[in-house]
Design an enzyme around this catalytic site. Structure first.
Site, PDB file in Angstrom:
ATOM      1  N   ASN A   8       0.865  -1.177   0.000  1.00 15.15           N
ATOM      2  CA  ASN A   8       0.000   0.000   0.000  1.00 15.15           C
ATOM      3  C   ASN A   8       0.907   1.233   0.000  1.00 15.15           C
ATOM      4  O   ASN A   8       1.459   1.596   1.038  1.00 15.15           O
ATOM      5  CB  ASN A   8      -0.885  -0.037   1.255  1.00 15.15           C
ATOM      6  CG  ASN A   8      -1.724   1.215   1.401  1.00 15.15           C
ATOM      7  OD1 ASN A   8      -1.852   2.008   0.459  1.00 15.15           O
ATOM      8  ND2 ASN A   8      -2.309   1.411   2.581  1.00 15.15           N
ATOM      9  N   LYS A  10       0.109   4.171  -0.220  1.00 15.44           N
ATOM     10  CA  LYS A  10      -0.600   5.335   0.365  1.00 15.44           C
ATOM     11  C   LYS A  10      -0.448   6.536  -0.579  1.00 15.44           C
ATOM     12  O   LYS A  10      -0.413   6.342  -1.786  1.00 15.44           O
ATOM     13  CB  LYS A  10      -0.102   5.644   1.775  1.00 15.44           C
ATOM     14  CG  LYS A  10      -0.100   4.410   2.665  1.00 15.44           C
ATOM     15  CD  LYS A  10      -0.007   4.745   4.115  1.00 15.44           C
ATOM     16  CE  LYS A  10       0.198   3.469   4.908  1.00 15.44           C
ATOM     17  NZ  LYS A  10      -0.211   3.607   6.296  1.00 15.44           N
ATOM     18  N   HIS A  85      -9.702   0.564   4.816  1.00 15.89           N
ATOM     19  CA  HIS A  85      -8.418   0.809   5.495  1.00 15.89           C
ATOM     20  C   HIS A  85      -8.677   1.775   6.657  1.00 15.89           C
ATOM     21  O   HIS A  85      -9.513   2.674   6.551  1.00 15.89           O
ATOM     22  CB  HIS A  85      -7.415   1.408   4.500  1.00 15.89           C
ATOM     23  CG  HIS A  85      -6.029   1.488   5.059  1.00 15.89           C
ATOM     24  ND1 HIS A  85      -5.646   2.485   5.924  1.00 15.89           N
ATOM     25  CD2 HIS A  85      -4.942   0.685   4.910  1.00 15.89           C
ATOM     26  CE1 HIS A  85      -4.386   2.288   6.269  1.00 15.89           C
ATOM     27  NE2 HIS A  85      -3.940   1.199   5.664  1.00 15.89           N
ATOM     28  N   GLU A 150      -5.409  -5.358  10.678  1.00 16.90           N
ATOM     29  CA  GLU A 150      -4.470  -4.250  10.864  1.00 16.90           C
ATOM     30  C   GLU A 150      -4.829  -3.469  12.129  1.00 16.90           C
ATOM     31  O   GLU A 150      -5.640  -2.530  12.070  1.00 16.90           O
ATOM     32  CB  GLU A 150      -4.545  -3.302   9.666  1.00 16.90           C
ATOM     33  CG  GLU A 150      -4.180  -3.933   8.349  1.00 16.90           C
ATOM     34  CD  GLU A 150      -3.634  -2.892   7.390  1.00 16.90           C
ATOM     35  OE1 GLU A 150      -2.465  -3.001   7.027  1.00 16.90           O
ATOM     36  OE2 GLU A 150      -4.384  -1.963   7.028  1.00 16.90           O
ATOM     37  N   GLY A 156       1.942   2.290  10.804  1.00 14.90           N
ATOM     38  CA  GLY A 156       2.858   3.426  10.640  1.00 14.90           C
ATOM     39  C   GLY A 156       3.559   3.858  11.917  1.00 14.90           C
ATOM     40  O   GLY A 156       4.133   4.939  11.989  1.00 14.90           O
ATOM     41  N   SER A 187       3.214  -1.997  10.485  1.00 12.00           N
ATOM     42  CA  SER A 187       4.654  -1.904  10.755  1.00 12.00           C
ATOM     43  C   SER A 187       5.444  -3.152  10.342  1.00 12.00           C
ATOM     44  O   SER A 187       6.406  -3.541  11.008  1.00 12.00           O
ATOM     45  CB  SER A 187       4.905  -1.571  12.231  1.00 12.00           C
ATOM     46  OG  SER A 187       4.377  -0.291  12.535  1.00 12.00           O
ATOM     47  N   GLY A 206       2.705  -1.126   4.349  1.00 16.56           N
ATOM     48  CA  GLY A 206       2.547   0.298   4.032  1.00 16.56           C
ATOM     49  C   GLY A 206       3.899   0.956   3.816  1.00 16.56           C
ATOM     50  O   GLY A 206       4.508   0.844   2.751  1.00 16.56           O
ATOM     51  N   GLY A 207       4.377   1.626   4.861  1.00  9.52           N
ATOM     52  CA  GLY A 207       5.618   2.404   4.780  1.00  9.52           C
ATOM     53  C   GLY A 207       6.789   1.696   4.109  1.00  9.52           C
ATOM     54  O   GLY A 207       7.468   2.280   3.255  1.00  9.52           O
TER      55      GLY A 207
HETATM   56  C1  PEP Z   1      -1.015   0.061   5.961  1.00  3.58           C
HETATM   57  O1  PEP Z   1      -1.089   1.215   5.574  1.00  3.58           O
HETATM   58  O2  PEP Z   1      -1.882  -0.768   5.610  1.00  3.58           O
HETATM   59  C2  PEP Z   1       0.083  -0.316   6.816  1.00  3.58           C
HETATM   60  C3  PEP Z   1       0.112  -1.530   7.300  1.00  3.58           C
HETATM   61  O3  PEP Z   1       1.045   0.628   7.047  1.00  3.58           O
HETATM   62  P1  PEP Z   1       2.499   0.406   7.731  1.00  3.58           P
HETATM   63  O4  PEP Z   1       3.083  -0.842   7.124  1.00  3.58           O
HETATM   64  O5  PEP Z   1       3.248   1.629   7.384  1.00  3.58           O
HETATM   65  O6  PEP Z   1       2.264   0.234   9.192  1.00  3.58           O
END
Ligand code: PEP
Length: 220
Positions: A8, A10, A85, A150, A156, A187, A206-207
């Site tokens: 993702n 974002k 999300h 999640e 994040g 994360s 995500g990140g």
């Molecule tokens: C996400 O945006 O679905 C996510 C899991 O973000 P991150 O990996 O940055 O925690």
């Protein structure tokens, strides 16, 4: 074993050129199913990855300025769409009812929804998950559905959920939706991905997905 790894991006990166650099780097053969969800303007198919989107609107067509429908996303090559999300729920006010409309439209328009669920810090996980699943999937066909657990406090923040809690949530979700493939997100990075992949059907990243080195280590 073959797992589903969803990236993702974002609202990143800021230019098409940078997005294309990521596509190019991630377009590699791997034993996993890799799904890339960039921002709408940068959607671009690849040979070895599957294209996904981060959101869609809860109608298929009509006078909805600025909205993008699952049917349009399907037409440009998306096979998966993230629905519900936590950032959509908290920043854009999406309710379980809206999530449910989107899920059903994705299925109707033949795109796979990835339903994101998870509790806020301090909330009772089982209660929140049961409600999000019951209301989000009301009257929906669940065959082949993907659910991403999640926990909001892990998104994040660098605070990854404990493995025992990931396993408990995975089991709870499978009990409620036996047909589902269950992923974990929050994360995930190259250091914890392998351990999490052992106890889930995949991960939502995500990140770390916009960090070339990190994401390549995760998918290889
Ligand atoms: C996400 O945006 O679905 C996510 C899991 O973000 P991150 O990996 O940055 O925690």
């Amino acid at each position: 074993m073959k797992k589903i790894i969803i990236a993702n991006f974002k609202m990143n990166p800021l230019t098409k050129k940078k997005a294309q650099e990521l596509f190019k780097a991630y377009d590699i053969k791997t034993k996993h199913t890799v799904v890339l969800c960039p921002p709408f303007p940068f959607l671009e198919k690849g040979k070895n990855y599957i294209l996904g989107a981060q959101n869609c609107f809860c109608r298929t067509e009509g006078p909805y300025t600025g909205a993008v429908s699952s049917k349009m996303l399907k037409d440009v090559g998306c096979k998966y769409i993230l629905i519900g999300h936590s950032e959509r729920r908290h920043i854009f006010g999406e309710t379980n009812r809206i999530v449910n409309h989107k899920i059903k439209l994705c299925i109707k328009n033949k795109v796979k929804p990835v339903l994101c669920v998870g509790e806020n810090a301090g909330e009772k996980r089982d209660v929140v998950l049961k409600k999000q699943l019951k209301e989000g999937l009301k009257d929906a066909q669940t065959k082949g559905i993907i659910i991403a657990y999640e926990p909001v406090f892990a998104i994040g923040t660098g605070k990854v959920c404990e493995i025992k809690d990931i396993i408990n949530s995975f089991n709870l979700i499978k009990k409620i939706v036996p047909d589902a493939k269950v992923l974990y997100g929050g994360s995930v990075n190259s250091l914890n991905a392998k351990e999490i992949l052992k106890v889930t059907d995949g991960i939502l990243v995500g990140g770390a997905s916009i960090n070339k080195k990190e994401f390549l280590k995760i998918i290889k």
